[in-house]
Design a protein around this motif. Structure first.
Motif, PDB file in Angstrom:
ATOM      1  N   THR A 211       0.841  -1.187   0.000  1.00 31.46           N
ATOM      2  CA  THR A 211       0.000   0.000   0.000  1.00 31.46           C
ATOM      3  C   THR A 211       0.880   1.241   0.000  1.00 31.46           C
ATOM      4  OG1 THR A 211      -1.756  -1.141   1.215  1.00 31.46           O
ATOM      5  CG2 THR A 211      -1.803   1.263   1.222  1.00 31.46           C
TER       6      THR A 211
ATOM      7  N   THR B 218      -0.588  10.173  -0.909  1.00 30.69           N
ATOM      8  CA  THR B 218      -1.504  10.540  -1.979  1.00 30.69           C
ATOM      9  C   THR B 218      -0.695  11.046  -3.174  1.00 30.69           C
ATOM     10  OG1 THR B 218      -1.700  12.858  -1.291  1.00 30.69           O
ATOM     11  CG2 THR B 218      -3.193  11.265  -0.248  1.00 30.69           C
TER      12      THR B 218
ATOM     13  N   SER C  53       0.263  11.349 -12.068  1.00 33.06           N
ATOM     14  CA  SER C  53      -0.762  10.437 -12.581  1.00 33.06           C
ATOM     15  C   SER C  53      -0.352   9.854 -13.929  1.00 33.06           C
ATOM     16  CB  SER C  53      -2.099  11.174 -12.712  1.00 33.06           C
ATOM     17  OG  SER C  53      -2.580  11.575 -11.443  1.00 33.06           O
TER      18      SER C  53
ATOM     19  N   GLN D  86      -4.368  -0.869  -8.050  1.00 30.45           N
ATOM     20  CA  GLN D  86      -5.754  -1.094  -7.669  1.00 30.45           C
ATOM     21  C   GLN D  86      -6.189   0.059  -6.781  1.00 30.45           C
ATOM     22  OE1 GLN D  86      -5.200  -5.120  -5.963  1.00 30.45           O
ATOM     23  NE2 GLN D  86      -6.677  -5.814  -7.488  1.00 30.45           N
ATOM     24  N   GLY D  87      -7.275   0.721  -7.160  1.00 27.47           N
ATOM     25  CA  GLY D  87      -7.693   1.896  -6.421  1.00 27.47           C
ATOM     26  C   GLY D  87      -6.672   3.007  -6.600  1.00 27.47           C
ATOM     27  N   GLN D  88      -6.452   3.776  -5.552  1.00 26.95           N
ATOM     28  CA  GLN D  88      -5.516   4.888  -5.620  1.00 26.95           C
ATOM     29  C   GLN D  88      -4.122   4.532  -5.108  1.00 26.95           C
ATOM     30  OE1 GLN D  88      -6.070   8.098  -6.900  1.00 26.95           O
ATOM     31  NE2 GLN D  88      -7.884   7.084  -7.721  1.00 26.95           N
ATOM     32  N   ARG D  89      -4.025   3.520  -4.219  1.00 21.88           N
ATOM     33  CA  ARG D  89      -2.749   3.315  -3.534  1.00 21.88           C
ATOM     34  C   ARG D  89      -2.253   1.875  -3.500  1.00 21.88           C
ATOM     35  NH1 ARG D  89      -2.732   7.239   1.792  1.00 21.88           N
ATOM     36  NH2 ARG D  89      -3.937   8.966   0.936  1.00 21.88           N
ATOM     37  N   GLN D  90      -3.030   0.937  -4.000  1.00 26.00           N
ATOM     38  CA  GLN D  90      -2.603  -0.461  -3.942  1.00 26.00           C
ATOM     39  C   GLN D  90      -1.705  -0.754  -5.139  1.00 26.00           C
ATOM     40  OE1 GLN D  90      -4.080  -1.861  -1.144  1.00 26.00           O
ATOM     41  NE2 GLN D  90      -2.434  -3.335  -1.269  1.00 26.00           N
TER      42      GLN D  90
END
Length: 251
Positions: free
Chosen positions: A189, A193, A209, A224-228
């Protein structure tokens, strides 16, 4: 697949052997009698995200080790400009025995648990311990290497190399704390941010990004998602940092 976390539950304050950073921290080589002495002077403290751990110019009252979480280390100029000098990860040592004034501002970038020692008590123990001094010197040399790497990252690396270096650094730390040695499909993780990554690396959020997406499209990582984050291959990721395996910069 085990997911590595740089944040977690408060460790058992009565048993240093079960501490998640025991293998990497300043106490990693301590004998049982030394651990007993450290245990008598240690206190766990939790810092919330955004909370200042140390203000630049303040008197140093405590030193300690990050147990979980991540922090930024910076210097602030008279006109308010700030330069990030580096990031601190679990097992990193915070503070300077023998120095009375803090040279950097240290701020929690996530919730942090810190194992703290009152500086005078720690300095007394340091002077009488056969293992703490050599380990502190070794960690100081590692910190010097990290500072040089950070200078290179900010001054010479491309946006892609900066992102790859940050991911590689955090992934290696996560893997080391778990005491596992896998070179592919390692999942962890990301404790920052995209806005925080941009601030630390001197990039825009849009650039962060784009570069994360590019690394994903090239099958170096998956997201996966924002942080995985899953590192598909450590060797491939290392190549993207701009360094070779000996730590030198690739031409």
């Amino acid at each position: 697949m085990k997911i590595a976390e740089l944040t977690g539950d408060k460790p058992d304050s009565k048993n240093c052997d079960e501490c998640p950073i025991r293998r990497e921290a300043i106490c990693s080589r301590c004998q049982p009698d030394e651990l007993d002495l450290l245990d008598k002077i240690k206190v766990y403290r939790t810092y919330q995200k955004g909370e200042t751990i140390t203000y630049m110019g303040d008197e140093i009252s405590h030193v300690g080790t990050l147990v979980t979480g991540i922090a930024s280390m910076s210097q602030v100029m008279e006109d308010g400009r700030r330069q990030i000098m580096g990031i601190l990860l679990p097992s990193d040592f915070v503070g300077r025995p023998g120095r009375s004034i803090a040279q950097y501002e240290i701020v929690a970038a996530s919730e942090i648990i810190m194992c703290r020692f009152e500086i005078k008590a720690f300095e007394t123990l340091l002077a009488n311990s056969p293992t703490l001094g050599p380990r502190l010197l070794e960690m100081a040399m590692d910190e010097l290497d990290a500072a040089r790497d950070w200078m290179l990252l900010l001054g010479r690396k491309s946006a892609r190399e900066k992102i790859a270096t940050l991911i590689h650094t955090i992934a290696l730390k996560s893997r080391s704390l778990l005491e596992i040695n896998i070179d592919c499909d390692f999942q962890f993780t990301l404790p920052l941010t995209r806005e925080e990554i941009a601030d630390y690396l001197g990039l825009t959020i849009e650039t962060v990004s784009r570069q994360l997406s590019a690394l994903r499209q090239d099958n170096i990582i998956t997201i996966q998602g924002q942080r995985q984050i899953t590192v598909k291959d450590f060797g491939h990721l290392m190549n993207e940092t701009g360094n070779d395996y000996s730590g030198n910069v690739l031409p």
